[in-house]
Design an enzyme around this catalytic site. Structure first.
Site, PDB file in Angstrom:
ATOM      1  N   GLU A 182       0.828  -1.208   0.000  1.00 39.76           N
ATOM      2  CA  GLU A 182       0.000   0.000   0.000  1.00 39.76           C
ATOM      3  C   GLU A 182       0.862   1.257   0.000  1.00 39.76           C
ATOM      4  O   GLU A 182       1.358   1.677   1.059  1.00 39.76           O
ATOM      5  CB  GLU A 182      -0.910   0.038   1.240  1.00 39.76           C
ATOM      6  N   GLU A 265      -6.437  -7.538  -0.545  1.00 37.51           N
ATOM      7  CA  GLU A 265      -6.790  -7.342   0.865  1.00 37.51           C
ATOM      8  C   GLU A 265      -8.144  -6.646   0.956  1.00 37.51           C
ATOM      9  O   GLU A 265      -8.320  -5.564   0.402  1.00 37.51           O
ATOM     10  CB  GLU A 265      -5.707  -6.504   1.560  1.00 37.51           C
TER      11      GLU A 265
END
Length: 726
Positions: A182, A265
């Site tokens: 991320e 995710e």
């Protein structure tokens, strides 16, 4: 996240790590999953496809939690096998922590060095190998995730890691590379530059799917532009924070623009992993992913409350604070509110990959429905009047004989195909029944102790009170070396050493007679769901370990200049059997820097580092003694004898077993060879590899319990030592 050091180090024992040098390369599928159908994954426009099937692929699975002290306990083959069989996962994600937790890309919350790739790379390479092996055996995919929020600052480290992993698993179709978890507040051009540099190293060895995180927190703020083929882009969402309506068009626009999307995710809760799950929003998201064939992994496979630091995360799959890693514990596990939603989603979409593998090849009278049998089944039922050839005779022969766990395609003489699945059947166990060493002093490994349990003047140890396995079968014990250690059933009547149900009861024990190695055999018949037992352990009755008298100060010391001395540093004999002690200084009888005067250590008025060794020969009841200590005189940085070897080690490294693994301390980079040999002469594991100087931990988790001789070599130097795995 603050984690207690003691818990951190002790939890290493639960890793169950496989050697990075051995198992994954030789692993084979033990069931039929999506990898048999699709092979390695790639992309075609906005679709993720199987490079073998050339068809669009949609996978559903779980992400493991951060690979810290809490999460790493679930990086366990038992957990992966359970999730594949019970939940029906097609993929799992290896969320490898690099150096920092900070979700804002900062550096204020550092992972413990033992649980970060940067701090402990060899351990993580070992753990990754174990998880790749688990993926292969369960025939599912593994996402190797660089779980960082600041990967552009770790580019060199990431390049080396992914290049190494791609080369190591170049022929493994199960592996997917997620090069950035991320990004946070990072420009897209910087991310693209990072991704190109890392993926170029991957492409030198592997064409498997590579995934790139997107701004911000992987929400597709930007997409596209990474060069090369088989590249997809990452999207993440948490249903209680992110509504489908806010992101749907962003995802479909990326896909329609030719950019494959993988949701590596997602959660049912708030984005911080806490808060109550939103069942309604989650339902909208899962329907959207299914309708658009978007592969996805739920966050995360762990228990809700950490047993390490007590922190709770409602996005966890499993309820409670107990770590659940055995098959029985997982099968009886309770789920969190989020976990029930995720379980329903995964099991509701579970697919029969075995039938898919032979689709279109089942016409014919010799075809039969997929059979699933245990390793101990002996044979499978085949159609009468048909002859078969097997795709794997080591699993099931063409005549139907069951050989080992795995799967085989049986092709009939009418060319129809059928599948036989052979599942592992667990072994029976006896608490503490594992190879060990007991010494004359009375100490033993594996929780055993030597006592006179029968008040007969003999040294004995209890091996079983009930005489049954943990699974309920009656055990027969036998010693193959009765002159060394003998088995007997006798009354435990030592009032201070026999406790509870054993006191005054006839129990199973071993009697120790003379020094040496004895093989003890335990046999038990099969019981429902468990194989028959026929286990052999080695019990070594060894001489005691001698030591200094308590008042002797022989140990590492720092002595100031000026002719200082240390009283009671030396002694003439050890504590037991008056074993005589001799001393050397840097391997010599005397030294110009330090000397012995009676029991006093005297130091010359010169800066120096001196290694003092105490040695004593073997006695009738105690092993030879050898201990080396380091004496610093004055300022060690100014030691005038630094050019002189401060010690004369037998080998240029240290080697010992720690936490069920081989710990190498290599002083000089070079080729190191090591092997593990059983007392039967069989070599269980061996390898040669160039190691850099420093510490290297190699998992020995796959080695069964037993007694072994370990050999480590570097150059002309060699070292042998014994290991009792319990």
């Amino acid at each position: 996240m603050n984690i207690a050091k003691a818990l951190l180090l002790s939890s290493l024992l639960a890793f169950g790590v496989t050697s990075a040098l051995a198992d994954a390369a030789s692993a084979k599928p033990l069931r039929v999953g999506p990898v048999q159908i699709h092979g390695a994954l790639g992309t075609s426009g906005g679709k993720i496809i199987g490079q073998k099937s050339n068809r669009q692929v949609m996978l559903r699975g779980m992400s493991l939690f951060w690979s810290d002290a809490t999460g790493i306990q679930y990086y366990n083959p038992n957990v992966i096998a359970w999730a594949a069989n019970s939940l029906g996962i097609d993929v799992f994600r290896f969320a490898m922590g690099i150096e920092y937790y900070d979700s804002n890309g900062g550096t204020s919350n550092k992972l413990d060095a033992n649980y970060s790739y940067k701090g402990n790379p060899s351990m993580y390479m070992n753990k990754l190998d174990q998880m790749v092996e688990a993926a292969i055996e369960n025939d599912i995919y593994i996402i190797v995730d660089w779980h960082s929020h600041r990967a552009e600052n770790e580019k060199s480290l990431a390049q080396d890691f992914f290049k190494t992993v791609a080369q190591k698993y170049a022929k493994v179709p199960n592996v997917i590379f997620e090069v950035y978890n991320e990004p946070v507040n990072t420009g897209w051009s910087t991310i693209v530059d990072y991704a190109n540099s890392v993926i170029s190293g991957i492409r030198a060895h592997s064409q498997n799917l590579a995934l790139v995180g997107t701004p911000n927190w992987s929400q597709l703020t930007n997409v596209g532009g990474v060069s090369g083929t088989n590249v997809g882009y990452v999207f993440h969402f948490y249903a209680a924070t992110h509504s489908l309506g806010s992101f749907q068009s962003r995802i479909t626009s990326a896909i329609n623009g030719g950019n494959a999307v993988f949701i590596t995710e997602w959660g049912t809760t708030n984005a911080d992993g806490d808060g109550e799950p939103s069942a309604n929003n989650t339902s909208q998201w899962t329907s959207f992913m299914d309708q658009n064939n978007i592969s996805n992994c739920n966050w995360s496979l762990r228990n809700q409350t950490s047993s390490i630091d007590g922190a709770s995360e409602k996005s966890a799959l499993l309820a409670g604070s107990n770590t659940l890693t055995t098959q029985s514990d997982l099968e009886s596990a309770s789920y969190t509110t989020s976990g029930n939603i995720v379980k329903s989603y995964l099991t509701g979409k579970k697919r029969n990959w075995a039938d898919s593998l032979i689709a279109g090849k089942t016409s014919g009278s010799c075809h039969f429905a997929t059979q699933s049998v245990k390793e101990t089944a002996g044979t499978v039922t085949l159609k009468s009047g048909c002859t078969y050839t097997s795709s794997d005779e080591s699993v099931v022969t063409g005549s139907g004989a069951v050989k080992s766990a795995g799967f085989a395609i049986l092709t009939g003489n009418d060319n129809s195909q059928s599948i036989v699945l052979v599942t592992k059947e667990p072994k029976q166990t006896i608490a503490k029944f594992a190879s060990t060493i007991c010494r004359y002093s009375g100490s033993c490994g594996n929780g055993w102790m030597l006592y006179d349990l029968t008040n007969s003047g003999k040294l004995e140890t209890l091996i079983s009170a009930s005489g049954e396995t943990a699974e309920g079968s009656k055990v027969t014990f036998k010693s193959l070396n009765t002159d060394i250690v003998d088995y007997k059933k006798a009354v435990c009547n030592n009032s201070s050493k026999c406790y509870g149900d054993t006191k005054g009861a006839s129990v199973h024990m071993l009697e120790f007679k003379t020094f040496g190695d004895a093989k003890i055999v335990a046999t038990a018949p099969a019981t429902t769901g468990f194989q028959a037992m026929n286990d052999t352990i080695v019990v070594t009755y060894g001489k005691g370990l001698n030591k200094f008298h308590s008042k002797v100060k022989f140990g590492d010391a720092v002595i100031p200049l000026g002719g200082s001395s240390v009283d009671n540093f030396f002694c003439d004999t050890l504590l037991y059997e008056h074993a005589k002690v001799s001393y050397t200084f840097d391997g010599e009888a005397t030294s110009i820097y330090a000397s012995r005067s009676g029991n006093i250590l005297k130091a010359a008025n010169k800066n120096a580092i001196v290694m003092v060794t105490a040695s004593s020969p073997e006695t009738s009841k105690y092993e030879a003694f050898n201990k080396t200590v380091r004496i610093v005189i004055g300022d060690s940085t100014k030691a005038e004898n630094v050019a002189i070897p401060v010690s004369k080690p037998l080998i240029p490294f240290r080697a010992e077993v720690q936490n069920q693994g081989l710990m190498l301390q290599v002083d000089k980079a070079g080729l190191v060879s090591w092997s593990i040999r059983g007392i039967n002469g069989v070599t269980y594991m061996e390898n040669s590899q160039v190691y850099q100087s420093g510490s290297h931990w190699i998992s020995l988790d796959k080695i069964p319990a037993g007694f072994y001789i370990m050999n480590v070599k570097q150059g002309s130097k060699s070292y042998n030592f014994k290991w009792n795995k319990q």
